[in-house]
Design an enzyme around this catalytic site. Structure first.
Site, PDB file in Angstrom:
ATOM      1  N   CYS A  65      -8.483   3.911 -12.913  1.00  0.00           N
ATOM      2  CA  CYS A  65      -7.156   3.342 -13.155  1.00  0.00           C
ATOM      3  C   CYS A  65      -7.256   2.225 -14.202  1.00  0.00           C
ATOM      4  O   CYS A  65      -8.185   1.415 -14.167  1.00  0.00           O
ATOM      5  CB  CYS A  65      -6.577   2.786 -11.861  1.00  0.00           C
ATOM      6  SG  CYS A  65      -4.909   2.103 -12.038  1.00  0.00           S
ATOM      7  N   CYS A  69      -5.824  -4.534 -10.471  1.00  0.00           N
ATOM      8  CA  CYS A  69      -5.521  -5.070  -9.134  1.00  0.00           C
ATOM      9  C   CYS A  69      -6.819  -5.381  -8.388  1.00  0.00           C
ATOM     10  O   CYS A  69      -7.646  -4.492  -8.157  1.00  0.00           O
ATOM     11  CB  CYS A  69      -4.688  -4.067  -8.352  1.00  0.00           C
ATOM     12  SG  CYS A  69      -3.192  -3.531  -9.220  1.00  0.00           S
ATOM     13  N   CYS A  72      -8.291  -3.300  -5.309  1.00  0.00           N
ATOM     14  CA  CYS A  72      -8.328  -1.841  -5.374  1.00  0.00           C
ATOM     15  C   CYS A  72      -9.671  -1.310  -5.841  1.00  0.00           C
ATOM     16  O   CYS A  72     -10.195  -1.728  -6.880  1.00  0.00           O
ATOM     17  CB  CYS A  72      -7.211  -1.332  -6.291  1.00  0.00           C
ATOM     18  SG  CYS A  72      -7.097   0.469  -6.332  1.00  0.00           S
ATOM     19  N   CYS A 109       2.009  11.824   1.977  1.00  0.00           N
ATOM     20  CA  CYS A 109       2.140  10.858   0.889  1.00  0.00           C
ATOM     21  C   CYS A 109       1.223  11.272  -0.258  1.00  0.00           C
ATOM     22  O   CYS A 109       0.004  11.319  -0.093  1.00  0.00           O
ATOM     23  CB  CYS A 109       1.769   9.461   1.379  1.00  0.00           C
ATOM     24  SG  CYS A 109       2.753   8.916   2.790  1.00  0.00           S
ATOM     25  N   CYS A 142       6.453  11.929   0.318  1.00  0.00           N
ATOM     26  CA  CYS A 142       6.603  10.636  -0.348  1.00  0.00           C
ATOM     27  C   CYS A 142       5.657  10.610  -1.538  1.00  0.00           C
ATOM     28  O   CYS A 142       4.477  10.953  -1.414  1.00  0.00           O
ATOM     29  CB  CYS A 142       6.262   9.501   0.621  1.00  0.00           C
ATOM     30  SG  CYS A 142       6.359   7.847  -0.112  1.00  0.00           S
ATOM     31  N   CYS A 202       9.960   3.000   0.118  1.00  0.00           N
ATOM     32  CA  CYS A 202       8.858   2.569   0.971  1.00  0.00           C
ATOM     33  C   CYS A 202       8.124   1.470   0.221  1.00  0.00           C
ATOM     34  O   CYS A 202       7.647   1.695  -0.896  1.00  0.00           O
ATOM     35  CB  CYS A 202       7.933   3.752   1.252  1.00  0.00           C
ATOM     36  SG  CYS A 202       6.405   3.337   2.122  1.00  0.00           S
ATOM     37  N   ARG A 272       4.799   0.454   9.373  1.00  0.00           N
ATOM     38  CA  ARG A 272       3.644   1.345   9.419  1.00  0.00           C
ATOM     39  C   ARG A 272       2.351   0.539   9.336  1.00  0.00           C
ATOM     40  O   ARG A 272       2.187  -0.285   8.441  1.00  0.00           O
ATOM     41  CB  ARG A 272       3.712   2.334   8.257  1.00  0.00           C
ATOM     42  CG  ARG A 272       2.587   3.372   8.233  1.00  0.00           C
ATOM     43  CD  ARG A 272       2.726   4.303   7.031  1.00  0.00           C
ATOM     44  NE  ARG A 272       4.068   4.840   6.969  1.00  0.00           N
ATOM     45  CZ  ARG A 272       4.766   5.010   5.852  1.00  0.00           C
ATOM     46  NH1 ARG A 272       4.235   4.673   4.682  1.00  0.00           N
ATOM     47  NH2 ARG A 272       5.973   5.508   5.885  1.00  0.00           N
TER      48      ARG A 272
END
Length: 413
Positions: A65, A69, A72, A109, A142, A202, A272
């Site tokens: 990626c 972040c 992550c 998801c 999702c 979400c 969740r």
């Protein structure tokens, strides 16, 4: 305790607590913890009964990626030894989704690493959504693809997506401390795009990154204002090879307080328990079901979770039941007006980049890598596990995912 009685009354009326009341929940003592859980549990049962919704993650594209972040394992510069692969084909993703559905998952998801999807990526994911829906017509889908451009949410909706995930992760004031390649406002914009397209929004948070109680309350109240239908609460798993690898601040008791505070602020929303529950809640996971009405089944994006059969046994042993495909998750007032009535809205209601996706705090997870795929256990019956101080980092509970999507091995579901 007057505070808890007040919070229960407000939760049953879908009325917001004050910031001071939310902070007071986080400041309660361990002696009062069971009272806090019992009070928030009354609100949870009022709106969701004893149902637990199961969700299943499929990592469509793992690693590499360009975003930075800090939490992550798929970030730019990550040294974490995770699985790395490009886009799964629709039939591969559909097969992975089917494993989760067969294990009881009601929602799948679909997550992909990256800043945000190109139009070609949206086409790929649209084909995948259609393939999943053809095989499992009742399943909710999702998407979690990062920052959305104009028109992309609408295209996903047309392809059959039911929801879109994009987490705020932390307070606006501290967001720049964990990510520099995009802004907090970028994330808010994507959640609003999902809402506007008719997708169920979400959006949630990550706890355990060194934030203060005030930061946690800030982000949960910001989520209330955004009014998502579901709020995933992730607990940071400090993955080796990431900047936050040494951040071990959570105890089971603190995790329960965070979940209780979230339930009081967002009483009628699907809360969740997402990434990190096995690592930080550990044997207290069943208590968390009194606060949250939704969990992920099996593994996460880049890390392994508790074995699927252990999740199902935990739910049953705690006196809860898996929510069926034909049951509506949200209370009627939210289900009929998707996104309405949960906070400071006209009816007086109450809730209100792939990076940060459900479960990703994880590039983490739990113990599913052990023999039998279950929770951690002593090596043998005659060799008791060593007693660990509560505050000691549990790096032994962190296992990189080596099965399921992107591999030839069966998934954990």
């Amino acid at each position: 305790m007057d505070l808890l009685n007040t919070l229960v009354d407000k939760g049953l009326r879908r009325e917001s607590p004050t910031r001071e009341e939310a902070l007071a929940v986080l400041a309660t003592s361990d002696d009062d913890l069971l009272d806090v859980v019992a009070a928030a549990g009354k609100v949870r049962r009022h709106w969701f009964g004893r149902r637990v919704k199961l969700n299943y993650l499929v990592n469509l594209k793992s690693g590499l990626c360009p975003e930075d972040c800090s939490y992550c394992s798929q970030r730019l510069g990550s040294k974490a030894e995770i699985l790395k692969y490009t886009w799964l084909k629709p039939d591969q993703a559909s097969a992975a989704a089917a494993a989760g559905v067969s294990g009881g998952a009601k929602r799948v998801c679909l997550v992909a690493s990256g800043r945000g999807p190109t139009d070609r990526d949206v086409d790929r994911v649209s084909d995948t959504i259609k393939a999943i829906k053809e095989q499992n017509g009742d399943v909710e889908v999702c998407a979690c693809l990062g920052l959305l451009s104009d028109g992309q949410a609408e295209r996903l909706r047309e392809a059959g997506a039911d929801a879109y995930n994009h987490n705020l992760n932390t307070s606006e004031a501290t967001y720049g401390d964990i990510t520099t390649t995009h802004t907090y406002a970028d994330r808010v914009d994507t959640v609003n795009k999902a809402h506007a397209a008719g997708l169920s929004a979400c959006s949630g948070l990550i706890a355990g990154m060194g934030e203060s109680d005030e930061d946690l309350v800030d982000v949960v109240f910001s989520l209330r204002e955004l009014d998502p239908d579901s709020v995933p609460v992730n607990f940071l798993i400090p993955m080796e090879g990431t900047p936050l690898a040494k951040e071990w601040h959570l105890t089971p008791q603190r995790c329960l307080r965070i979940l209780a505070m979230t339930r009081f602020v967002c009483p009628d929303v699907e809360v969740r328990i997402a990434g990190g529950r096995e690592v930080h809640l550990r044997t207290m996971q069943p208590l968390a079901l009194h606060l949250a009405n939704s969990i992920f089944l099996g593994d996460y994006l880049t890390s392994e979770g508790q074995a699927g059969h252990a999740d199902l046994e935990m739910i049953a042993d705690a006196g809860f039941e898996v929510e069926g495909a034909g049951e509506v998750t949200l209370p009627e007032h939210r289900a009929s007006a998707r996104g309405g009535g949960c906070g400071s809205h006209a009816d007086g209601g109450g809730c209100g980049s792939h990076t940060g996706a459900d479960g990703e705090t994880a590039g983490a997870g739990g113990c599913g890598s052990h023999a039998g795929g279950g929770v951690c256990a002593p090596a043998s019956a005659s060799t008791p596990a060593p007693v660990r101080p509560a505050e000691e980092p549990r790096t032994d509970l962190v296992a990189v995912r080596r099965r399921g999507a992107g591999t030839d091995l069966a998934p954990n579901a």
